[in-house]
Motif scaffolding. Structure first.
Motif, PDB file in Angstrom:
ATOM      1  N   HIS A  90     -44.338  46.430   6.359  1.00 21.64           N
ATOM      2  CA  HIS A  90     -44.036  47.654   5.608  1.00 21.64           C
ATOM      3  C   HIS A  90     -43.990  47.380   4.096  1.00 21.64           C
ATOM      4  CE1 HIS A  90     -43.510  50.597   8.711  1.00 21.64           C
ATOM      5  NE2 HIS A  90     -42.556  49.920   9.350  1.00 21.64           N
ATOM      6  N   LEU A  91     -43.358  46.272   3.696  1.00 24.26           N
ATOM      7  CA  LEU A  91     -43.296  45.935   2.270  1.00 24.26           C
ATOM      8  C   LEU A  91     -44.682  45.668   1.718  1.00 24.26           C
ATOM      9  CD1 LEU A  91     -40.151  43.622   2.260  1.00 24.26           C
ATOM     10  CD2 LEU A  91     -40.326  45.863   1.167  1.00 24.26           C
ATOM     11  N   SER A  92     -45.525  45.037   2.495  1.00 20.16           N
ATOM     12  CA  SER A  92     -46.895  44.780   2.065  1.00 20.16           C
ATOM     13  C   SER A  92     -47.644  46.085   1.828  1.00 20.16           C
ATOM     14  CB  SER A  92     -47.627  43.938   3.121  1.00 20.16           C
ATOM     15  OG  SER A  92     -48.977  43.746   2.770  1.00 20.16           O
ATOM     16  N   ARG A  93     -47.424  47.065   2.722  1.00 21.66           N
ATOM     17  CA  ARG A  93     -48.074  48.361   2.542  1.00 21.66           C
ATOM     18  C   ARG A  93     -47.504  49.093   1.329  1.00 21.66           C
ATOM     19  NH1 ARG A  93     -49.108  50.722   8.739  1.00 21.66           N
ATOM     20  NH2 ARG A  93     -50.117  48.821   9.504  1.00 21.66           N
ATOM     21  N   MET A  94     -46.206  48.932   1.088  1.00 22.44           N
ATOM     22  CA  MET A  94     -45.626  49.511  -0.134  1.00 22.44           C
ATOM     23  C   MET A  94     -46.294  48.920  -1.375  1.00 22.44           C
ATOM     24  SD  MET A  94     -41.469  49.874   0.150  1.00 22.44           S
ATOM     25  CE  MET A  94     -41.351  50.447  -1.552  1.00 22.44           C
ATOM     26  N   ARG A  95     -46.440  47.597  -1.387  1.00 23.84           N
ATOM     27  CA  ARG A  95     -47.033  46.936  -2.548  1.00 23.84           C
ATOM     28  C   ARG A  95     -48.489  47.350  -2.749  1.00 23.84           C
ATOM     29  NH1 ARG A  95     -43.434  43.124  -4.255  1.00 23.84           N
ATOM     30  NH2 ARG A  95     -41.982  42.329  -2.681  1.00 23.84           N
ATOM     31  N   SER A  96     -49.179  47.712  -1.665  1.00 16.60           N
ATOM     32  CA  SER A  96     -50.587  48.087  -1.785  1.00 16.60           C
ATOM     33  C   SER A  96     -50.769  49.353  -2.624  1.00 16.60           C
ATOM     34  CB  SER A  96     -51.197  48.289  -0.396  1.00 16.60           C
ATOM     35  OG  SER A  96     -50.684  49.470   0.217  1.00 16.60           O
ATOM     36  N   LEU A  97     -49.717  50.129  -2.812  1.00 17.64           N
ATOM     37  CA  LEU A  97     -49.817  51.335  -3.636  1.00 17.64           C
ATOM     38  C   LEU A  97     -50.189  50.989  -5.081  1.00 17.64           C
ATOM     39  CD1 LEU A  97     -46.670  53.293  -2.377  1.00 17.64           C
ATOM     40  CD2 LEU A  97     -49.066  53.851  -1.908  1.00 17.64           C
ATOM     41  N   ALA A  98     -49.856  49.773  -5.498  1.00 23.16           N
ATOM     42  CA  ALA A  98     -50.145  49.374  -6.878  1.00 23.16           C
ATOM     43  C   ALA A  98     -51.642  49.375  -7.161  1.00 23.16           C
ATOM     44  CB  ALA A  98     -49.551  47.994  -7.166  1.00 23.16           C
ATOM     45  N   SER A  99     -52.467  49.062  -6.159  1.00 25.86           N
ATOM     46  CA  SER A  99     -53.909  49.009  -6.387  1.00 25.86           C
ATOM     47  C   SER A  99     -54.477  50.376  -6.756  1.00 25.86           C
ATOM     48  CB  SER A  99     -54.618  48.473  -5.138  1.00 25.86           C
ATOM     49  OG  SER A  99     -54.408  49.338  -4.027  1.00 25.86           O
ATOM     50  N   ALA A 100     -53.819  51.448  -6.339  1.00 24.47           N
ATOM     51  CA  ALA A 100     -54.293  52.799  -6.659  1.00 24.47           C
ATOM     52  C   ALA A 100     -53.543  53.433  -7.812  1.00 24.47           C
ATOM     53  CB  ALA A 100     -54.161  53.692  -5.421  1.00 24.47           C
ATOM     54  N   PHE A 101     -52.245  53.089  -7.979  1.00 23.66           N
ATOM     55  CA  PHE A 101     -51.411  53.808  -8.941  1.00 23.66           C
ATOM     56  C   PHE A 101     -50.813  52.915 -10.041  1.00 23.66           C
ATOM     57  CE2 PHE A 101     -51.130  56.171  -4.920  1.00 23.66           C
ATOM     58  CZ  PHE A 101     -51.539  57.431  -5.340  1.00 23.66           C
ATOM     59  N   TRP A 161     -52.448  49.808 -12.013  1.00 19.23           N
ATOM     60  CA  TRP A 161     -53.392  48.716 -12.256  1.00 19.23           C
ATOM     61  C   TRP A 161     -53.832  48.587 -13.708  1.00 19.23           C
ATOM     62  CZ3 TRP A 161     -57.832  50.877 -14.152  1.00 19.23           C
ATOM     63  CH2 TRP A 161     -58.102  52.202 -13.803  1.00 19.23           C
ATOM     64  N   THR A 162     -53.223  49.328 -14.629  1.00 17.10           N
ATOM     65  CA  THR A 162     -53.624  49.220 -16.034  1.00 17.10           C
ATOM     66  C   THR A 162     -52.412  49.402 -16.945  1.00 17.10           C
ATOM     67  OG1 THR A 162     -55.189  50.044 -17.699  1.00 17.10           O
ATOM     68  CG2 THR A 162     -54.133  51.693 -16.296  1.00 17.10           C
ATOM     69  N   GLY A 163     -52.521  48.918 -18.174  1.00 12.03           N
ATOM     70  CA  GLY A 163     -51.465  49.123 -19.168  1.00 12.03           C
ATOM     71  C   GLY A 163     -50.327  48.118 -19.061  1.00 12.03           C
ATOM     72  N   VAL A 164     -49.433  48.155 -20.034  1.00 13.63           N
ATOM     73  CA  VAL A 164     -48.334  47.185 -20.111  1.00 13.63           C
ATOM     74  C   VAL A 164     -47.297  47.377 -19.016  1.00 13.63           C
ATOM     75  CG1 VAL A 164     -48.597  46.847 -22.594  1.00 13.63           C
ATOM     76  CG2 VAL A 164     -47.079  48.637 -21.755  1.00 13.63           C
ATOM     77  N   THR A 165     -47.257  48.575 -18.402  1.00 10.61           N
ATOM     78  CA  THR A 165     -46.252  48.852 -17.364  1.00 10.61           C
ATOM     79  C   THR A 165     -46.783  48.632 -15.948  1.00 10.61           C
ATOM     80  OG1 THR A 165     -46.895  51.189 -17.475  1.00 10.61           O
ATOM     81  CG2 THR A 165     -44.976  50.515 -18.768  1.00 10.61           C
ATOM     82  N   LYS A 166     -47.996  48.092 -15.811  1.00  6.07           N
ATOM     83  CA  LYS A 166     -48.623  48.015 -14.493  1.00  6.07           C
ATOM     84  C   LYS A 166     -47.883  47.099 -13.522  1.00  6.07           C
ATOM     85  CE  LYS A 166     -51.958  44.445 -15.924  1.00  6.07           C
ATOM     86  NZ  LYS A 166     -51.496  43.363 -15.047  1.00  6.07           N
ATOM     87  N   ASP A 167     -47.106  46.130 -14.019  1.00  9.04           N
ATOM     88  CA  ASP A 167     -46.415  45.185 -13.128  1.00  9.04           C
ATOM     89  C   ASP A 167     -44.979  45.594 -12.814  1.00  9.04           C
ATOM     90  OD1 ASP A 167     -48.659  43.498 -13.009  1.00  9.04           O
ATOM     91  OD2 ASP A 167     -48.099  42.518 -14.896  1.00  9.04           O
ATOM     92  N   VAL A 168     -44.504  46.677 -13.423  1.00  3.42           N
ATOM     93  CA  VAL A 168     -43.105  47.069 -13.214  1.00  3.42           C
ATOM     94  C   VAL A 168     -42.866  47.494 -11.765  1.00  3.42           C
ATOM     95  CG1 VAL A 168     -41.284  48.672 -13.923  1.00  3.42           C
ATOM     96  CG2 VAL A 168     -42.867  47.752 -15.626  1.00  3.42           C
ATOM     97  N   TYR A 169     -43.840  48.161 -11.157  1.00  7.35           N
ATOM     98  CA  TYR A 169     -43.669  48.609  -9.771  1.00  7.35           C
ATOM     99  C   TYR A 169     -43.419  47.426  -8.837  1.00  7.35           C
ATOM    100  CZ  TYR A 169     -44.779  50.450  -5.139  1.00  7.35           C
ATOM    101  OH  TYR A 169     -44.726  50.779  -3.803  1.00  7.35           O
ATOM    102  N   ASP A 170     -44.145  46.343  -9.023  1.00  5.72           N
ATOM    103  CA  ASP A 170     -43.921  45.157  -8.188  1.00  5.72           C
ATOM    104  C   ASP A 170     -42.497  44.639  -8.337  1.00  5.72           C
ATOM    105  OD1 ASP A 170     -46.357  44.948  -6.893  1.00  5.72           O
ATOM    106  OD2 ASP A 170     -47.277  43.748  -8.482  1.00  5.72           O
ATOM    107  N   GLU A 171     -41.972  44.677  -9.560  1.00  9.08           N
ATOM    108  CA  GLU A 171     -40.590  44.241  -9.789  1.00  9.08           C
ATOM    109  C   GLU A 171     -39.613  45.151  -9.033  1.00  9.08           C
ATOM    110  OE1 GLU A 171     -39.715  43.975 -13.947  1.00  9.08           O
ATOM    111  OE2 GLU A 171     -41.633  43.038 -14.418  1.00  9.08           O
ATOM    112  N   ASN A 210     -51.007  53.758 -14.659  1.00  9.43           N
ATOM    113  CA  ASN A 210     -50.288  52.648 -15.291  1.00  9.43           C
ATOM    114  C   ASN A 210     -48.953  52.346 -14.610  1.00  9.43           C
ATOM    115  OD1 ASN A 210     -48.465  54.581 -16.190  1.00  9.43           O
ATOM    116  ND2 ASN A 210     -49.287  54.664 -18.266  1.00  9.43           N
ATOM    117  N   GLY A 211     -48.725  52.979 -13.463  1.00 11.30           N
ATOM    118  CA  GLY A 211     -47.535  52.674 -12.669  1.00 11.30           C
ATOM    119  C   GLY A 211     -46.314  53.494 -12.992  1.00 11.30           C
ATOM    120  N   THR A 212     -46.326  54.237 -14.097  1.00 16.83           N
ATOM    121  CA  THR A 212     -45.102  54.940 -14.492  1.00 16.83           C
ATOM    122  C   THR A 212     -44.759  56.083 -13.536  1.00 16.83           C
ATOM    123  OG1 THR A 212     -46.435  56.208 -16.071  1.00 16.83           O
ATOM    124  CG2 THR A 212     -45.227  54.323 -16.928  1.00 16.83           C
ATOM    125  N   VAL A 213     -45.774  56.807 -13.047  1.00 18.97           N
ATOM    126  CA  VAL A 213     -45.507  57.866 -12.072  1.00 18.97           C
ATOM    127  C   VAL A 213     -44.969  57.276 -10.782  1.00 18.97           C
ATOM    128  CG1 VAL A 213     -46.642  59.520 -10.534  1.00 18.97           C
ATOM    129  CG2 VAL A 213     -47.095  59.590 -12.980  1.00 18.97           C
TER     130      VAL A 213
END
Length: 403
Positions: free
Chosen positions: A206-217, A219-229, A311-314
């Motif tokens: 389930h966590l892996s599938r949650m993390r997969s959302l990053a590839s679509a939402f 993947w760009t900009g300075v905030t792109k890694d915040v979702y993983d955190e 950029n992950g903010t949404v």
């Protein structure tokens, strides 16, 4: 001995090359003497004695060129030499010396320079007088002052998207058009076909599938890694609070924040004008009423631009839950105000049933989060009683100036 003339082919420039001899460590005549003082072997090898002597230094604190300048050989405007010019400068009164008045100027030239200085002094004095009169006065208040707050409160653990472990498998399976939590729907057969049981998957899947959302939402900009955190924190299952300076800066600079801030400045200005530039408790009611007005109001700061989808903010912060704005200091001058406003904004890293329950097949499919495995896994981890992962508060804080 060979004749020491300008026609001799020395290993240094001739005497009329003034630019060279201004910075050379010796004069031309000294260089000629130093050349002939060398051994015959060094003379045959055209060894340059100028490069073997320490550079001359000269202290110069006068309003005319230094002693070694070509000025004293080529300029015929003045009938004095450098040493006489130094004596003339030193003989002036201390005021003129401090102003670096040039004693070589004619009376007319010096008079023009003095008049120009007088004009500059008057301009400076006028500017200083104007600044002394433009005194910003403090707005009377007991700081910090709460300027605005939403009806929804901070740290509200009873909010629907902050609940966890509160739903059964049967309830969740009924969510969404075609009920994707149940399996998948066959339009041809007209019923649900058997598929994987999403309620028995491992936590890591389930966590892996949650993390997969990053590839679509995300993947760009300075905030792109915040979702993983944030998923990392969700995996810890401790709840609590999350902060990120990247989210702080992103929302501070966002266009919706600028619109909200400008509207708030307008409300504060009107309040101060009506209350003789003192800040009282009625500002809270005024700001709430005007900001929520259907005609003149504006929305709360939020990530709603096209780039925010990628950029992950949404993904990290959709619509904010609660907002408080404090005035830490305010001043006024005539009809102008300035100061500092402190923003405290909070959202929840969690989902509620409206996020994944869209019975209608119509509308924007991007907003039907139940169609994505990643969002379904997020919802199941949070709300299904057998997992019960805790959501958490996302705190965003920044300062903005009023100018």
């Amino acid at each position: 001995m060979t004749s020491q003339s300008d026609d001799f082919n020395y290993p240094f420039p001739p005497k009329h090359h003034k630019g060279y001899w201004i910075t050379a460590p010796m004069t031309y005549e000294e260089a000629v003497q130093a050349f002939h003082a060398q051994s015959e072997k060094d003379q045959m090898m055209m060894k340059n004695p100028v490069g073997n002597s320490p550079a001359k230094t000269e202290s110069h604190d006068f309003p005319f060129p230094p002693k070694r300048s070509m000025f004293w050989e080529n300029d015929t405007s003045y009938d004095v030499g450098y040493d006489e010019a130094v004596n003339l400068f030193s003989g002036q009164d201390p005021t003129k010396q401090s102003m670096m008045a040039n004693p070589l100027m004619s009376q007319a030239e010096q008079g023009l320079a003095d008049r120009q200085q007088e004009v500059r002094d008057r301009i400076l004095q006028t500017k200083e007088e104007r600044l002394s009169n433009d005194t910003w006065l403090p707005v009377q208040a007991e700081y910090p002052v709460l300027i605005y707050e939403t009806q929804r409160q901070m740290n509200d653990e009873s909010a629907p998207d902050m609940l966890f472990g509160d739903e059964s498998k049967q309830k969740i399976q009924n969510y969404g058009y075609n009920q994707p939590f149940r399996g998948y729907y066959s339009e041809r057969e007209g019923y649900h076909m058997p598929g994987e049981d999403q309620f028995t998957l491992s936590v890591q899947e389930h966590l892996s599938r949650m993390r997969s959302l990053a590839s679509a939402f995300s993947w760009t900009g300075v905030t792109k890694d915040v979702y993983d955190e944030m998923v990392d924190k969700f995996e810890e299952n401790q709840g609590g609070h999350f902060t990120s300076v990247l989210l702080d800066e992103a929302l501070k600079e966002h266009s919706t924040t600028k619109v909200f801030h400008n509207k708030l400045k307008e409300i504060i200005s009107n309040h101060l004008f009506k209350n003789q530039y003192s800040l009282n408790e009625s500002i809270l009611n005024e700001s709430s009423t005007e900001l929520s007005d259907s005609n003149s109001g504006v929305s709360l700061p939020k990530f709603n631009e096209d780039i925010d989808i990628y950029n992950g903010t949404v993904l990290c912060v959709h619509d904010v839950w609660a907002v408080k704005v404090y005035a830490d200091k305010l001043e006024y001058l005539n009809n102008k105000i300035r100061g500092t406003l402190r923003y405290e904004i909070q959202d929840h890293f969690g989902l509620d049933s409206p996020d994944v329950n869209h019975p209608s097949p119509f509308g924007n499919w991007l907003n039907k989060y139940e169609l994505s495995k990643g969002f379904r896994s997020w919802y199941i981890l949070q709300h299904y009683a057998n997992y019960a992962f805790r959501p958490f508060f996302t705190d965003i804080n920044f300062m903005l100036e009023l100018r």
